[in-house]
Structures are given as structure tokens and as C-alpha cells.
Design a protein around this motif. Sequence first.
Motif, short mmCIF file in Angstrom:
data_model
loop_
_atom_site.label_atom_id
_atom_site.label_comp_id
_atom_site.label_asym_id
_atom_site.label_seq_id
_atom_site.Cartn_x
_atom_site.Cartn_y
_atom_site.Cartn_z
N ARG A 180 11.52 13.53 12.56
CA ARG A 180 11.95 13.88 11.49
C ARG A 180 12.12 15.57 11.61
N GLU A 181 12.85 16.58 11.75
CA GLU A 181 12.96 17.51 11.46
C GLU A 181 13.75 17.96 9.95
N GLY A 182 13.56 19.06 9.35
CA GLY A 182 14.14 19.71 8.11
C GLY A 182 15.21 21.03 9.10
N VAL A 183 16.71 20.93 7.97
CA VAL A 183 17.57 21.35 8.45
C VAL A 183 18.14 22.67 7.42
N ALA A 184 18.47 22.13 6.15
CA ALA A 184 17.90 23.16 4.95
C ALA A 184 17.75 22.71 3.30
N ALA A 185 17.69 23.60 3.04
CA ALA A 185 16.44 23.49 1.82
C ALA A 185 17.36 24.36 0.78
N ILE A 186 17.02 23.88 -0.52
CA ILE A 186 17.62 24.69 -1.73
C ILE A 186 17.39 24.79 -2.73
N ARG A 187 16.99 25.83 -3.78
CA ARG A 187 16.46 25.64 -4.92
C ARG A 187 17.15 26.82 -5.61
N THR A 188 17.28 27.19 -5.50
CA THR A 188 18.27 29.08 -5.77
C THR A 188 18.39 29.66 -4.40
N GLY A 189 17.81 29.67 -3.27
CA GLY A 189 17.71 30.40 -2.39
C GLY A 189 18.02 29.52 -0.88
N ALA A 190 18.47 29.73 -0.48
CA ALA A 190 18.30 28.72 0.90
C ALA A 190 17.58 28.53 1.82
#
Length: 120
Positions: A42-52
Motif C-alpha cells: 500500500r502507498e500513500g497518494v495524497a492527504a489533506i488537512r488545510t494544506g495537501a
Amino acid sequence: QVQLVESGGGSVQAGGALRLSCAASGYTYCMGWFRQAPGKEREGVAAIRTGAAYADSVKGRVTIARDNANNTVYLQMDSLKPEDTAMYYCAANVQRFRGCGLIGGQFTYWGQGTEVTVSS
């Protein structure tokens, strides 16, 4: 407990686009997308809180956005490549100390996954 429901996967030809959606049942601190291709980790693609944050493999082709009013996160994927073929999972956490990045361990809640197939 937060439930996550993904939608928007499908089959496209290389160069095409897809938009994934993930609706959360409640408040989330950070939301992200991960993927797992057959036989791969598994790999992380994208994440967001306020910034990405984005994986290098998708930078410039993928945009993550969130609608806080509706507890929903989106993943717009353009210029898709066959190597983007995978099961895509939405993930979320609700605790600030976990941070917001591309590490699976930062996330507590996971969706059931939506399949993306890109043909050449």
C-alpha cells in the motif's frame, strides 16, 4: 467511530481522468487516499488537512480537495497511467497528534476501497 464511503472508481484509458469521492460520517482531522496494486505494498497518494501532501508518483496529475461542511474529500486524477491501476482507499484520522501525511499508521479509519483500472 467514523465511517468512510468511497465512490467514483472505474475503468479508463490511459490519459483519461477520474474523480474519487469519500464521504465521512463525522468530523475528521486529516483525510487521505492510499492505493494498493496487486502484489504491491500500500502507498500513500495524497492527504489533506488545510494544506495537501502528494506522493511523487502523482504530483502534477492528482489534486486532493476537501469539503469540510460535508465531511467529504475528493481525489481528482488526470493524465492517468496504467501504473495508477489499484484499489484506492480513503483514510481519516480525528486526532491532531497523528499528523497528516502519507503514512498509513497516521490514519485510524479506512474505507472499503474503490477500484481504478487504467488500460493502455
